[in-house]
Design an enzyme around this catalytic site. Structure first.
Site, PDB file in Angstrom:
ATOM      1  N   TYR A 129      -5.506  10.587   0.953  1.00 19.08           N
ATOM      2  CA  TYR A 129      -5.595  11.938   0.403  1.00 19.08           C
ATOM      3  C   TYR A 129      -5.920  12.889   1.549  1.00 19.08           C
ATOM      4  O   TYR A 129      -6.942  12.717   2.231  1.00 19.08           O
ATOM      5  CB  TYR A 129      -6.672  12.016  -0.679  1.00 19.08           C
ATOM      6  CG  TYR A 129      -6.924  13.424  -1.167  1.00 19.08           C
ATOM      7  CD1 TYR A 129      -5.904  14.143  -1.788  1.00 19.08           C
ATOM      8  CD2 TYR A 129      -8.155  14.039  -0.996  1.00 19.08           C
ATOM      9  CE1 TYR A 129      -6.112  15.437  -2.229  1.00 19.08           C
ATOM     10  CE2 TYR A 129      -8.374  15.328  -1.433  1.00 19.08           C
ATOM     11  CZ  TYR A 129      -7.350  16.033  -2.054  1.00 19.08           C
ATOM     12  OH  TYR A 129      -7.561  17.332  -2.481  1.00 19.08           O
ATOM     13  N   HIS A 131      -3.502  18.389  -2.407  1.00 20.35           N
ATOM     14  CA  HIS A 131      -3.429  19.538  -3.311  1.00 20.35           C
ATOM     15  C   HIS A 131      -3.176  20.778  -2.468  1.00 20.35           C
ATOM     16  O   HIS A 131      -3.716  20.887  -1.365  1.00 20.35           O
ATOM     17  CB  HIS A 131      -4.756  19.726  -4.076  1.00 20.35           C
ATOM     18  CG  HIS A 131      -5.086  18.588  -4.987  1.00 20.35           C
ATOM     19  ND1 HIS A 131      -5.952  17.574  -4.630  1.00 20.35           N
ATOM     20  CD2 HIS A 131      -4.648  18.285  -6.231  1.00 20.35           C
ATOM     21  CE1 HIS A 131      -6.047  16.713  -5.632  1.00 20.35           C
ATOM     22  NE2 HIS A 131      -5.269  17.116  -6.601  1.00 20.35           N
TER      23      HIS A 131
END
Length: 169
Positions: A82, A120
């Site tokens: 991530y 994100h």
């Protein structure tokens, strides 16, 4: 000197270094300058724990950018990466620094047989979305009200599957 020589000179001026306890303040300073949110101690602990997946970027020995990642276990035990943050100070953008940081993480993921890298990004951050798409990331989801205290609060989830790239090599 032609454009190719100048580009080589610029690339030679870019170096990456690991984030450790002794230089984590550099990451904190960059984040304060680059991002509209403040990161907590867990962010920095995750960045340090990721080892080579978190890097500082230097241009002619000046710290100008960083990528900070967290390693996560997916269902079934597979590890994915991530990307918590990737940023380069404005005067140093367009020199290939962000590309070098992201390429490092993608190459390392491939070498370690990690099948997915995701992140994100705020829905209005067109530059970041275009940057990641150049590397084969795809928008796989939209999350409403992901961010607090910044507008718009919505984000896209961008993901890149590493498996098919690895198979090509």
């Amino acid at each position: 000197m032609g454009a190719g020589g100048r580009r080589m000179e610029m690339a030679a001026a870019i170096s990456l270094d690991g984030v450790r306890d002794k230089n984590v303040m550099q990451l904190k300073k960059l984040n304060t300058a680059l991002f509209p949110v403040r990161y907590n101690d867990k962010y920095y602990a995750d960045a340090l724990a990721s080892g080579d997946f978190t890097k500082l970027a230097y241009f002619s020995d000046i710290c100008v950018g960083s990528i900070a990642c967290r390693l996560e276990k997916k269902e079934g035990g597979a590890i994915c990466v991530y990307i918590m943050t990737l940023g380069v100070l404005a005067p140093y953008r367009g020199l290939g620094i962000g590309t070098k940081l992201l390429s490092h993480v993608l190459d390392l993921s491939c070498k370690q047989n990690i099948s997915e890298v995701y992140l994100h990004v705020q829905t209005n951050n067109d530059d970041a979305i275009a940057f990641y798409k150049k590397f084969g990331f795809e928008v796989v989801d939209t999350i409403q009200n992901y961010y607090t205290n910044i507008s718009p609060p919505d984000c896209y989830v961008l993901s890149k599957s590493i498996a098919q790239d690895h198979a090509k090599k």
